[in-house]
Scaffold this motif. Structure first.
Motif, PDB file in Angstrom:
ATOM      1  N   VAL A 175     -17.143 -10.806  -7.361  1.00 47.36           N
ATOM      2  CA  VAL A 175     -17.079  -9.397  -7.786  1.00 47.36           C
ATOM      3  C   VAL A 175     -15.636  -8.932  -7.980  1.00 47.36           C
ATOM      4  O   VAL A 175     -15.336  -8.210  -8.939  1.00 47.36           O
ATOM      5  CB  VAL A 175     -17.813  -8.514  -6.748  1.00 47.36           C
ATOM      6  N   ILE A 188      -8.920  -4.708   1.714  1.00 46.33           N
ATOM      7  CA  ILE A 188      -9.445  -3.377   1.372  1.00 46.33           C
ATOM      8  C   ILE A 188      -9.945  -2.659   2.631  1.00 46.33           C
ATOM      9  O   ILE A 188      -9.797  -1.453   2.793  1.00 46.33           O
ATOM     10  CB  ILE A 188     -10.596  -3.511   0.347  1.00 46.33           C
ATOM     11  N   LEU A 223       0.866  -1.196   0.000  1.00 48.15           N
ATOM     12  CA  LEU A 223       0.000   0.000   0.000  1.00 48.15           C
ATOM     13  C   LEU A 223       0.894   1.235   0.000  1.00 48.15           C
ATOM     14  O   LEU A 223       2.007   1.200   0.537  1.00 48.15           O
ATOM     15  CB  LEU A 223      -0.893   0.025   1.252  1.00 48.15           C
ATOM     16  N   LEU A 246     -13.178  -9.329  -0.167  1.00 47.36           N
ATOM     17  CA  LEU A 246     -12.756  -7.927  -0.022  1.00 47.36           C
ATOM     18  C   LEU A 246     -11.681  -7.802   1.056  1.00 47.36           C
ATOM     19  O   LEU A 246     -10.819  -6.932   0.998  1.00 47.36           O
ATOM     20  CB  LEU A 246     -13.951  -7.024   0.332  1.00 47.36           C
TER      21      LEU A 246
HETATM   22  C1  HEM Z   1     -17.518  -3.805  -6.043  1.00 48.30           C
HETATM   23  C2  HEM Z   1     -16.674  -4.196  -5.094  1.00 48.30           C
HETATM   24  C3  HEM Z   1     -15.568  -3.312  -4.620  1.00 48.30           C
HETATM   25  C4  HEM Z   1     -14.254  -3.564  -4.703  1.00 48.30           C
HETATM   26  C5  HEM Z   1     -13.612  -4.837  -5.256  1.00 48.30           C
HETATM   27  C6  HEM Z   1     -13.566  -2.407  -4.188  1.00 48.30           C
HETATM   28  C7  HEM Z   1     -12.203  -2.277  -4.141  1.00 48.30           C
HETATM   29  C8  HEM Z   1     -11.516  -1.163  -3.709  1.00 48.30           C
HETATM   30  C9  HEM Z   1     -10.089  -1.046  -3.637  1.00 48.30           C
HETATM   31  C10 HEM Z   1      -9.096  -2.147  -4.027  1.00 48.30           C
HETATM   32  C11 HEM Z   1      -9.820   0.175  -3.156  1.00 48.30           C
HETATM   33  C12 HEM Z   1      -8.429   0.762  -2.893  1.00 48.30           C
HETATM   34  C13 HEM Z   1      -7.979   0.489  -1.527  1.00 48.30           C
HETATM   35  C14 HEM Z   1      -6.905   1.454  -1.122  1.00 48.30           C
HETATM   36  O1  HEM Z   1      -6.239   2.057  -1.911  1.00 48.30           O
HETATM   37  O2  HEM Z   1      -6.770   1.669   0.015  1.00 48.30           O
HETATM   38  C15 HEM Z   1     -11.055   0.860  -2.961  1.00 48.30           C
HETATM   39  C16 HEM Z   1     -11.164   2.173  -2.543  1.00 48.30           C
HETATM   40  C17 HEM Z   1     -12.360   2.808  -2.383  1.00 48.30           C
HETATM   41  N1  HEM Z   1     -13.619   2.245  -2.480  1.00 48.30           N
HETATM   42 FE1  HEM Z   1     -14.054   0.363  -3.062  1.00 48.30          FE
HETATM   43  N2  HEM Z   1     -14.474  -1.479  -3.782  1.00 48.30           N
HETATM   44  C18 HEM Z   1     -15.725  -1.989  -4.038  1.00 48.30           C
HETATM   45  C19 HEM Z   1     -16.929  -1.385  -3.755  1.00 48.30           C
HETATM   46  C20 HEM Z   1     -17.051  -0.119  -3.250  1.00 48.30           C
HETATM   47  C21 HEM Z   1     -18.309   0.510  -2.933  1.00 48.30           C
HETATM   48  C22 HEM Z   1     -19.668  -0.157  -3.077  1.00 48.30           C
HETATM   49  C23 HEM Z   1     -18.018   1.759  -2.494  1.00 48.30           C
HETATM   50  C24 HEM Z   1     -18.924   2.857  -2.065  1.00 48.30           C
HETATM   51  C25 HEM Z   1     -20.228   2.886  -2.335  1.00 48.30           C
HETATM   52  C26 HEM Z   1     -16.582   1.916  -2.527  1.00 48.30           C
HETATM   53  C27 HEM Z   1     -15.902   3.060  -2.174  1.00 48.30           C
HETATM   54  C28 HEM Z   1     -14.533   3.211  -2.210  1.00 48.30           C
HETATM   55  C29 HEM Z   1     -13.856   4.459  -1.927  1.00 48.30           C
HETATM   56  C30 HEM Z   1     -14.518   5.782  -1.560  1.00 48.30           C
HETATM   57  C31 HEM Z   1     -12.494   4.217  -2.059  1.00 48.30           C
HETATM   58  C32 HEM Z   1     -11.372   5.230  -1.906  1.00 48.30           C
HETATM   59  C33 HEM Z   1     -11.101   5.884  -3.232  1.00 48.30           C
HETATM   60  C34 HEM Z   1     -10.052   6.971  -3.124  1.00 48.30           C
HETATM   61  O3  HEM Z   1      -9.105   6.828  -2.354  1.00 48.30           O
HETATM   62  O4  HEM Z   1     -10.179   7.967  -3.846  1.00 48.30           O
HETATM   63  N3  HEM Z   1     -16.029   0.757  -2.977  1.00 48.30           N
HETATM   64  N4  HEM Z   1     -12.081   0.012  -3.278  1.00 48.30           N
END
Ligand code: HEM
Length: 606
Positions: A379, A432, A170, A418
């Motif tokens: 997913v 995550i 990370l 996740l």
């Molecule tokens: C569909 C399944 C999902 C997967 C596989 C996923 C995966 C990820 C991963 C790998 C990260 C980056 C982790 C990191 O850098 O720390 C991330 C960040 C994030 N995820 Fe998800 N996520 C999912 C669904 C969602 C949902 C449903 C939401 C909100 C409704 C969401 C909101 C966010 C946000 C706000 C970030 C941070 C983005 C940023 O730093 O600008 N995620 N997610």
């Protein structure tokens, strides 16, 4: 005119020279063409604020709701005693177990629309950085690099005590300081999306890509048709996880990031064309541009209406959303704009929005049109990989699945995919949810109790006081994890907060989401409910936009959707029955028909 991206101020001639010499001109500044008050919303977000023309564009800083909390300037916050806090992974595994859970009310369309809508104002560039550029944060060398912030796994980790994995890759958020754009000592992470809800995931790319976005005919967007299914064009999009297979989908102009994001991108692109075709029918005399810009305005208004009148009420209860001022109590115009404000999302919003990982399903059910289970898809295997969505008829069954599958339930468990896999084929192992808490610290957010004070003006002075907001058994775990109640991370507070009343999210999350969304609406001169905005809608047209809903959208542009529940964010029930698409109100385009003028050029008298 050139502006500093960080401060929004104009660049002076002497600064210009220095920026050129340092090679930081493009990263740190933005050139904005002079603004006109009467012009339409710009694709790049500039000129939304006439006073601060560069605000709201891409590559901007966030607003901090509360002052930053770092140790020694830019290191992770410590306990009030000065000792380092426990590892994020230790806190995550203690507070949230792994497993399958089922929500009582919400469907998986809630996290689905949630993440699509987040992508309108937030980006994933930090993820790309640790996937593409800095993959060695778990090596001895990497751990000495300031850009690295790996998740260290404790010896007695419930899962990895049995594996050889002791660390997960990370990085720190990329900030303006990293690129030398400011001398301000407080780390300022960079946002790379326009700061307002303007459907930028669908429209922003217009100028930047190889495959054209517009057909330049009939106001439509370019699409391709495969086996009768309409898709955004495939090409050289960002799909590092897609195994190279002939004919595999990878959207060139739109995000391939996550399965629901891909699905909503398909629907909003098709919806643009649906709008354009219907506008062309009622206004055959309109030019390509007239149709394109009107369809774009309606599509954006439609997404804004869905956000404020459907999504947020599903999370907080309708009355609460009206009471907060986010939504209106009537259907007419309202003044939402504050000329002193400018569009900017909050840093807290970017972090707290990650709470939705708790209600995200690990598997997407694939259902036939009657709702019968056919099979399921993991997913995480679709992250940066649109291949599966594009194969066979998968989108047909995933659509019914998204609409009918229950969301996962918060506060009971997180899906192991996740929590342990994260980014399969891209990283060895990623938790995550642990990263959510770790990023909370890397962004320098203050402790949970400070946000309770901000949101509810409530002083929490001890662990006992916490029991008003957090169940006693969770407070007991928090006591073991944190020395002092003032140490508790905001994310840990959200994971454990009681969810009460009509709401389906923790109150402090609701407060911080409402605060940020409200800020973007107040700063958006082009918000659709304004009577005085440039190219405003008529009252009657606004009433048609009030029909916007996910159910409406999938009925008009979804694949083989014939029946849907009235509110697709909620599960089918007596109050929310499954109905034929004929019963879902549709937009009446006759309200966009211009009075027709027929010019007689020659009169022949016999
Ligand atoms: C569909 C399944 C999902 C997967 C596989 C996923 C995966 C990820 C991963 C790998 C990260 C980056 C982790 C990191 O850098 O720390 C991330 C960040 C994030 N995820 Fe998800 N996520 C999912 C669904 C969602 C949902 C449903 C939401 C909100 C409704 C969401 C909101 C966010 C946000 C706000 C970030 C941070 C983005 C940023 O730093 O600008 N995620 N997610």
């Amino acid at each position: 005119v050139r502006y500093h991206r960080f401060s929004g101020e104009r660049v002076t001639p002497s600064e210009l020279e220095a920026l050129r010499a340092n090679n930081t001109l493009e990263k740190c500044t933005i050139d904005v063409l002079p603004c006109k008050e009467s012009e339409r919303r710009r694709l790049d977000g500039s000129c939304n604020s006439l006073k601060n023309p560069s605000r709201g564009t891409v590559t901007v800083p966030h607003h901090r709701v509360l002052p930053a909390a770092y140790h020694e300037g830019n290191q992770e916050r410590r306990s009030v005693s000065g000792k380092p806090l426990k590892l994020p992974r230790e806190i995550r595994t203690a507070l949230l177990c792994e497993g399958i859970s089922v929500h009582d009310h919400l469907t998986s369309a809630v996290p689905g629309f949630g993440i699509f809508s987040f992508g309108d104002v937030g980006t994933v560039h930090d993820i790309k950085f640790f996937m593409d550029n800095k993959t060695d944060c778990c090596t001895e060398q990497g751990q000495k690099d300031f850009r690295c912030a790996p998740n260290i796994i404790p010896e007695d980790d419930p899962v990895h005590r049995f594996s050889g994995i002791r660390c997960m890759n990370l990085t720190r958020p990329l900030d303006f300081q990293y690129f030398g754009c400011t001398k301000d000592p407080v780390p300022a992470p960079i946002e790379e999306a326009t700061s307002v809800y303007d459907l930028s995931p669908i429209y922003i790319i217009e100028d930047n890509v190889g495959v054209p976005v517009r057909t330049n005919k009939g106001g439509e967007l370019v699409v391709e048709v495969d086996n009768g299914i309409i898709w955004p064009p495939s090409g050289k999009g960002y799909c590092p996880a897609t195994p190279a297979k002939a004919g595999q989908k990878c959207f060139e102009n739109y995000s391939n990031a996550l399965l629901p994001v891909q699905m909503f991108a398909v629907w909003f692109v098709r919806h643009h064309n649906y709008l354009a075709q219907n506008l062309a029918k009622v206004n055959p005399q309109w030019s390509d541009d007239q149709i394109y810009f009107t369809a774009r305005d309606i599509n954006i208004a439609y997404a804004q209406e869905m956000l404020v009148y459907q999504f947020m009420p599903a999370l907080l209860g309708k009355e609460n959303v009206v009471k907060s001022g986010l939504a209106s109590s009537h259907t007419g115009f309202r003044e939402t704009y504050d000329p002193q404000a400018y569009p900017q999302i909050t840093l807290e919003f970017v972090i707290v929005y990650r709470w939705f990982h708790l209600i995200q399903n690990g598997v997407a059910k694939m259902l036939d049109s009657e709702g019968n289970y056919l099979r399921e898809h993991r997913v995480v295997n679709s992250t940066f990989n649109a291949g599966f969505l594009g194969e066979d008829d998968n989108i047909v069954y995933l659509t019914t699945g998204l609409l009918r599958q229950e969301a996962a339930r918060a506060n009971t468990g997180v899906h192991p995919d996740l929590a342990e896999l994260g980014l399969p084929n891209l990283q060895l192992a990623t938790d995550i949810i642990t990263s959510d808490l770790h990023k909370n610290r890397l962004f320098g957010l203050r402790p949970y109790v400070d946000y309770v004070k901000f949101c509810f003006d409530e002083d929490i002075e001890s662990f006992e006081d916490l029991e008003k907001r957090i169940p006693a058994e969770k407070v007991s775990i928090l006591r073991d994890l944190y020395e002092d109640h003032r140490d508790i991370d905001l994310m840990a507070g959200l994971w454990t907060e009681k969810i009460e009343g009509d709401a389906h999210i923790p109150p402090t999350l609701g407060c911080l989401m409402t605060d940020s969304i409200h800020r973007t609406i107040k700063g958006d001169r082009h918000w659709y409910e304004r009577e005085d905005k440039p190219h405003a809608m008529s009252y009657d047209q606004l009433q048609e936009i009030r029909k916007a809903s996910l159910s409406n959208m999938v009925c008009v542009v979804g694949d083989k959707v014939e029946k849907v529940q009235k509110n697709a964010f909620f599960q089918i029930s007596k109050e929310n029955p499954l109905v034929s698409c004929d019963e879902i109100p549709k937009i009446d385009f006759s309200y966009w028909a211009e009075t027709q003028y027929y010019y007689v050029t020659e009169q022949i008298y016999v």
